[in-house]
Motif scaffolding. Structure first.
Motif, PDB file in Angstrom:
ATOM      1  N   THR A 222       0.823  -1.211   0.000  1.00  0.00           N
ATOM      2  CA  THR A 222       0.000   0.000   0.000  1.00  0.00           C
ATOM      3  C   THR A 222       0.856   1.260   0.000  1.00  0.00           C
TER       4      THR A 222
ATOM      5  N   GLY B   2      -7.061  -2.011  -3.492  1.00  0.00           N
ATOM      6  CA  GLY B   2      -6.058  -2.910  -2.928  1.00  0.00           C
ATOM      7  C   GLY B   2      -6.627  -3.798  -1.846  1.00  0.00           C
TER       8      GLY B   2
ATOM      9  N   LEU C   8       0.357  -6.923  -2.902  1.00  0.00           N
ATOM     10  CA  LEU C   8      -0.786  -7.146  -2.011  1.00  0.00           C
ATOM     11  C   LEU C   8      -1.388  -8.534  -2.242  1.00  0.00           C
TER      12      LEU C   8
ATOM     13  N   GLY D   3      -0.523   3.243   3.446  1.00  0.00           N
ATOM     14  CA  GLY D   3      -1.053   4.297   2.581  1.00  0.00           C
ATOM     15  C   GLY D   3      -0.690   5.676   3.074  1.00  0.00           C
TER      16      GLY D   3
ATOM     17  N   LEU E  57      -2.701  -1.530   6.132  1.00  0.00           N
ATOM     18  CA  LEU E  57      -3.016  -0.880   4.861  1.00  0.00           C
ATOM     19  C   LEU E  57      -3.103   0.628   5.034  1.00  0.00           C
TER      20      LEU E  57
ATOM     21  N   LEU F 268      -6.537   2.558  -2.513  1.00  0.00           N
ATOM     22  CA  LEU F 268      -6.417   1.727  -1.322  1.00  0.00           C
ATOM     23  C   LEU F 268      -7.635   0.808  -1.167  1.00  0.00           C
TER      24      LEU F 268
ATOM     25  N   ARG G 288       1.546   0.613 -10.137  1.00  0.00           N
ATOM     26  CA  ARG G 288       0.355   0.133  -9.430  1.00  0.00           C
ATOM     27  C   ARG G 288       0.201  -1.381  -9.576  1.00  0.00           C
TER      28      ARG G 288
ATOM     29  N   LEU H 243       1.653   1.663  -3.597  1.00  0.00           N
ATOM     30  CA  LEU H 243       0.439   2.021  -4.316  1.00  0.00           C
ATOM     31  C   LEU H 243       0.069   3.488  -4.079  1.00  0.00           C
ATOM     32  N   ALA H 244       0.105   3.905  -2.819  1.00  0.00           N
ATOM     33  CA  ALA H 244      -0.246   5.294  -2.508  1.00  0.00           C
ATOM     34  C   ALA H 244       0.790   6.263  -3.059  1.00  0.00           C
TER      35      ALA H 244
END
Length: 883
Positions: free
Chosen positions: A23, A398, A315, A359, A355, A395, A308, A26-27
């Motif tokens: 995460t 995810g 994840l 994030g 998570l 998020l 991503r 991703l963030a």
């Protein structure tokens, strides 16, 4: 029980770390993308407006007779229209430019007939933008009186407080409020405040000095103009409010300014009768900024999607690993009737805290590093709000993916086929082959399409997304194949030990562990090599394009700085500065073919010290080439010349206007300082030899005089002014290289570098998962081998070798593949191929060294953590769980 569910992953730190790491990436990539593109637009806007520094956001210009009442009436009308349409622009700066007039000390009878030509000018607040040398008591602009330039005051022997007359018939008497340094004097560049009057300060004809400005407040100039019966150019300049320039902020002003232009040009308006016009550079600047965003969207979105996918894959792996790590618990719950959907929901609740933590950390990382990730160094407020909304959605996606993978893994465990399916997916190199086919297709597109990978049809450059997609696919595919090949080699380490052989325990154990888990090693090595390869590929191309930008700018300018002068520069001899005089002769053709060429006349004695030279520019050293320009006897009939650039037909002379000058070619170079284009030949001759031959032939040369230097431009300008040479303009290589073409490439691959760093974080999390996945078996083996005499140090070394082997192999593989990918495309990456020299492959040594050091540190840290866990483990409990 429900209250404890969100905290259950405390007992499974590997799973929690994988979720937090996924995460975080991703963030970070989501926020960075949403901040990067608007920041690129803001940077393009600031660059466009910065190149025309001092130019107002809105200028209203008209011509009218001078007079205080006339000025007040016109100001009221203009300011009323602008305030009603564009209130954000605030108060204007009024500028008046009157006619050239004569100024004398009190009157011609008191100055002995001496008078000087000046031009009436006024600008609100001008006193804060001149270098005041002397002032009368209370000598401010508001106190009344005019300000004389130093050159005029010295010629007329005037001091502050004395009376002067302006004009001849009629004459107007006023006083000297102060004396200021000539605006074109000193070692400082012209203040952007005076940009609206730059036309009055420019040289209109060689050898003819423009009149200096007689400065005063607008009201006083209006009164002087009224008494003289003069007309003037009136201008109201509106500037953007202070603060950061962003595209949304400036964009809102464009339609408002358009309405002002319509009001000003209304035929029934009083202003239209005075030929009033309104101009603004904002619409063009905003359009260019939007074009920059559009040009970068393709490759940046490709980078973002790749990042991503990596984060979501991590994840998904965390969900799969969580089920595997808690297999006994999962089977017990399913036996009790708990379904996969319930377990998936439970895993989502458990994953919520890591998570959110990952994030939040990714958001802070992206925003905090905005100075590195974004071209402007700060986040656009509107873009940050959009990024916040998008990161919440990312998020949520995810979390849903994690729950879905958990559900699927639970169902697979129930049917006892998850391991078989996973092994079947990784058993054959089908995925690598598919990825390599896609890489070949991307390379085919790059190599065969008619357009170049970097388009520069104007502003800005557009980077082809295949320049980003191709290396990702190539490195991923080849890294997977290489990892499989290495696994086959490691399998040889599982053969029984020959009798009498005494293998080293640390190396033996490391090889055995790697060979025992080929699929985990395959995933970790491939992921790590991909991360390092992306970082290396981006670093190589950024280093190569930046080096090319420096080289091209210096070739185009001549050196670090080029100062244009009106006549051959004086004062350089004996100054100790690394500077040289050159002359650019225009309108030259090669006889008898009429091929246009550029002609550069240089001073061979000082040229080499003032320019940058690379051995790749010519087959011979620069000193040898320059020595030939003066090697022939002074009375020789032909002028020795060097030919730089493309080959030309054999010729013995050039034509300058109607005159012909004989030449003797004495050397050649592929690239030479001063070349304007790669396809345009440049002839280099000695200034002294050219002048002597042109003088005998009575051939006038239309030459532009320049000074090239590697020194500080201010120091060179100061020396020139002190010697009486008037500099007209200065151009630096640093300013030339900040072209949209180079910036677009640099920004794009800097973003790819950031993705490489984030992918490296994914690889580190993968390393943790690798260690955690094998921890129980490792502890059992450690407990048994300790009883067989294995020392603690040998075990620590074996783990360090195991981890270092994977990471260092990934580093070597990633760098090798990055070099291979770069070598296939870098020659076509040149954003300005028309300017020599061409692009050369450069390695980012510092970045690669830091990456190698990071891999070594990660391996050592991982080994120490594994050893610490082994030392603290309860051997009896480990054996019980293993049995």
């Amino acid at each position: 029980m429900l209250l404890k569910t969100p905290f259950r992953l405390i007992h499974f730190p590997g799973v929690a770390l994988a979720i937090a790491g996924g995460t975080l990436v991703l963030a970070a990539i989501t926020v960075a993308t949403r901040l990067f593109l608007p920041a690129a637009g803001d940077a393009a806007l600031q660059q466009n407006l910065g190149q025309i520094g001092g130019v107002p956001a809105l200028s209203v210009v008209m011509f009218s007779t001078l007079g205080p009442r006339e000025l007040a009436a016109l100001s009221g009308q203009v300011e009323g229209i602008v305030a009603g349409r564009v209130p954000r622009l605030g108060e204007p700066v009024r500028t008046l430019l009157g006619p050239p007039v004569a100024v004398a000390a009190g009157g011609p009878e008191r100055s002995g007939g001496r008078a000087a030509a000046v031009q009436l000018a006024a600008r609100d607040g001008f006193v804060g933008h001149i270098r005041r040398l002397a002032a009368a008591e209370g000598g401010t602009a508001a106190a009344g009186g005019v300000w004389l330039p130093e050159s005029v005051a010295t010629a007329l022997r005037l001091r502050p407080g004395q009376a002067v007359t302006v004009g001849t018939a009629p004459r107007v008497r006023t006083r000297v409020a102060g004396i200021y340094q000539d605006l074109t004097g000193g070692d400082r560049p012209l203040d952007p405040f005076w940009s609206t009057l730059s036309g009055a300060l420019a040289v209109r004809k060689v050898g003819e000095e423009p009149p200096q400005l007689l400065l005063a407040e607008p009201a006083l100039v209006a009164e002087l103009g009224r008494q003289l019966g003069a007309s003037a150019r009136l201008e109201w300049n509106y500037y953007l409010p202070p603060g950061r320039l962003t595209v949304p902020t400036v964009e809102t002003l464009v339609p408002q300014i358009d309405r002002v232009r319509l009001d000003i040009s209304d035929p029934v308006s009083v202003l239209a009768a005075r030929q009033a016009t309104a101009t603004s550079p904002l619409a063009t600047a905003v359009a260019s900024a939007h074009a920059t965003e559009v040009a970068l969207t393709g490759p940046v979105e490709t980078i973002s999607v790749t990042g991503r996918i990596l984060a979501l894959a991590l994840l998904g792996a965390a969900g799969l690993y969580g089920v595997k790590r808690r297999r006994g618990e999962v089977l017990l719950l399913t036996a009790q009737g708990v379904g996969g959907a319930q377990l998936a929901a439970r895993s989502a609740v458990e994953a919520a805290l890591p998570l959110l933590a990952g994030g939040a950390l990714g958001w802070v990382l992206a925003v905090g590093l905005a100075g590195i990730l974004t071209p402007t160094g700060e986040a656009q407020p509107q873009a940050l709000a959009a990024a916040n909304r998008e990161v919440v959605v990312a998020l949520a996606v995810g979390l849903l993916l994690l729950a879905a993978v958990t559900w699927a893994s639970v169902l697979a465990e129930e049917r006892q086929r998850s391991t078989a399916v996973f092994r079947e997916l990784l058993a054959k190199p089908f995925w690598e082959a598919l990825v390599l086919v896609l890489a070949a297709a991307a390379l085919y597109e790059l190599q065969t399409r008619g357009s170049r990978p970097v388009q520069v049809a104007g502003q800005p450059a557009q980077v082809d997304r295949f320049l980003v997609l191709f290396p990702l696919l190539l490195i991923a595919g080849l890294a997977g194949l290489a990892a499989r090949g290495a696994g086959r080699l490691l399998a040889q380490g599982t053969r029984p030990i020959r009798a009498g052989a005494r293998p080293r325990p640390a190396a033996f154990l490391a090889v055995r562990r790697l060979a025992a888990a080929p699929r985990l090693v395959l995933l970790l090595v491939t992921g790590s090599a991909l991360a390092i390869g992306m970082l290396g590929y981006a670093g190589i191309l950024v280093a190569s394009t930046r080096a090319a930008a420096h080289d091209k700018a210096r070739i185009l300018v001549g050196s670090d700085t080029s100062v244009t002068t009106r006549a051959p520069a004086k004062g350089l001899d004996g100054s100790g500065l690394a500077a040289t005089r050159v002359q650019r002769v225009r309108g030259v053709t090669l006889a008898p073919y009429g091929v246009p060429v550029d002609l550069l006349a240089v001073d061979p004695a000082t040229f080499a010290a003032a320019v940058h030279w690379d051995s790749s520019y010519a087959d011979e050293p620069l000193g040898v080439l320059l020595g030939r320009l003066d090697a022939a006897p002074a009375g020789a009939s032909r002028v020795p010349a060097l030919l730089a650039g493309p080959a030309v037909p054999s010729s013995n002379g050039i034509e300058v206007g109607s005159a012909s000058l004989p030449l003797a070619m004495v050397g050649s170079a592929a690239v030479f300082p001063g070349m304007s284009r790669a396809d345009r030949p440049l002839l280099v001759v000695s200034t002294a030899r050219l002048s002597a031959r042109a003088g005998r032939a009575k051939a006038p040369l239309a030459a532009e005089h320049e000074v090239w230097t590697r020194e500080d431009p201010a120091a060179v300008v100061a020396v020139l002014r002190e010697a009486g040479t008037v500099p007209e303009a200065a151009r630096t290589a640093g300013a030339v290289m900040r072209t949209p073409a180079f910036l677009a490439v640099s920004w794009t691959f800097s973003m790819l570098q950031a993705l490489g760093v984030l992918a490296g974080l994914v690889a580190l999390v993968g390393l943790v998962l690798y260690v955690q996945a094998r921890q129980r078996g490792r502890l059992v083996a450690y407990a048994l081998t300790r009883r067989m005499g294995l020392s603690r140090g040998a075990h620590l070394r074996s783990v360090a070798i195991e981890l270092a082997a994977m990471l260092l192999f990934s580093f070597a593989l990633g760098v090798t593949l990055a070099l291979a990918a770069s070598s296939l495309v870098y020659r076509r990456l040149d954003p300005m191929p028309e300017i020599p020299p061409g692009l050369h492959l450069r390695l980012p040594g510092a970045m690669l060294g830091l990456t190698l050091l990071g891999a070594a540190v990660a391996a050592l840290a991982g080994a120490l953590l594994v050893q610490r866990g082994a030392d603290r483990a309860n051997v009896a409990e480990v054996m019980r769980l293993a049995g």
